[in-house]
Design an enzyme around this catalytic site. Structure first.
Site, short mmCIF file in Angstrom:
data_model
loop_
_atom_site.label_atom_id
_atom_site.label_comp_id
_atom_site.label_asym_id
_atom_site.label_seq_id
_atom_site.Cartn_x
_atom_site.Cartn_y
_atom_site.Cartn_z
N LYS A 268 4.27 -6.26 4.04
CA LYS A 268 3.22 -6.98 3.05
C LYS A 268 1.71 -6.84 3.76
O LYS A 268 1.58 -6.62 4.86
CB LYS A 268 3.65 -8.44 2.92
CG LYS A 268 4.63 -8.74 2.20
CD LYS A 268 4.46 -8.38 0.83
CE LYS A 268 5.73 -8.93 -0.03
NZ LYS A 268 7.00 -7.88 0.19
N SER B 47 8.60 -4.57 -4.37
CA SER B 47 7.12 -5.23 -4.33
C SER B 47 5.92 -4.74 -3.56
O SER B 47 4.85 -5.08 -4.03
CB SER B 47 7.52 -6.44 -3.61
OG SER B 47 7.44 -6.32 -2.25
#
Length: 207
Positions: A162, A124
């Protein structure tokens, strides 16, 4: 001699100003000033070619001088587990025995215990972080700014790397890979997010 000192030597030997050299290369005087001050590294390939052609020297001179002066002294870190590049993986798993050596210079004067090394799992955060990458993480419990990439623990046992965006009423965990949607966390769940550290070095095996 570093690359900035080399450029200044060539320029002064030619008897031209920073502004004149900037016109030759196609940049502003401020850019030349930054080169010579040593605040800019990794010159662009076309810039190196223009400098080499103008001064009549080999392009390799700029490349070799632009390489960082890295100490041969290393410190050894255990790769203590995996950090998920998704939202559903345990952050730290049992150490398998893998270790990695990192030059002391990359610690920027800090002690070894201020860092840890984790392995990326998932895609991701592709292409910046790929599955199997190892990251040297500086331990800290807060972001330097909203939108910074960080290693975070979400809840009791979930970890992820992230981009962390702090909003007035929520926190967004944002992937780089557009195939994955961001996760919005608000209300009392915001208290479950804990910053573990900030990635400072990416170690990637090239096949």
């Amino acid at each position: 001699m570093n690359v900035g000192e080399y450029i200044k030597l060539l320029r002064t030997q030619r008897g031209i100003s920073q502004e004149e050299l900037g016109k030759v290369v196609g940049v502003q005087r401020a850019a030349v000033q930054k080169w010579e001050a040593g605040t800019v590294h990794n010159l662009k390939r076309n810039t190196i070619k223009k400098l080499a052609d103008y001064f009549g020297v080999s392009p390799i001179n700029f490349i070799e001088l632009d390489e960082p002066d890295i100490s041969t002294d290393n410190v050894t870190f255990p790769v203590i587990g995996e950090v998920a590049a998704g939202f559903d993986k345990v952050a730290i798993e049992e150490w398998t025995g893998e270790r990695i050596n990192i030059p002391v210079d990359f610690l920027k004067g800090r002690k070894q215990e201020n860092y840890f090394v984790l392995r990326v799992k998932g895609d991701s955060m592709y292409p910046d972080y790929k599955e199997g990458d190892k990251i040297l993480v500086l331990k800290q419990t807060a972001l330097d700014y909203s939108g910074q990439i960080a290693v975070v623990m979400y809840g009791d046992d979930y970890g992820t790397i992230k981009k962390v965006e702090q909003r007035p009423n929520c926190i967004r965990l944002v992937p780089i890979n557009p195939q994955y949607p961001p996760e919005k966390i608000n209300g009392i769940d915001m208290e479950k997010i804990h910053i573990l550290g900030i990635p400072k070095l990416l170690i990637r095996d090239i096949d």
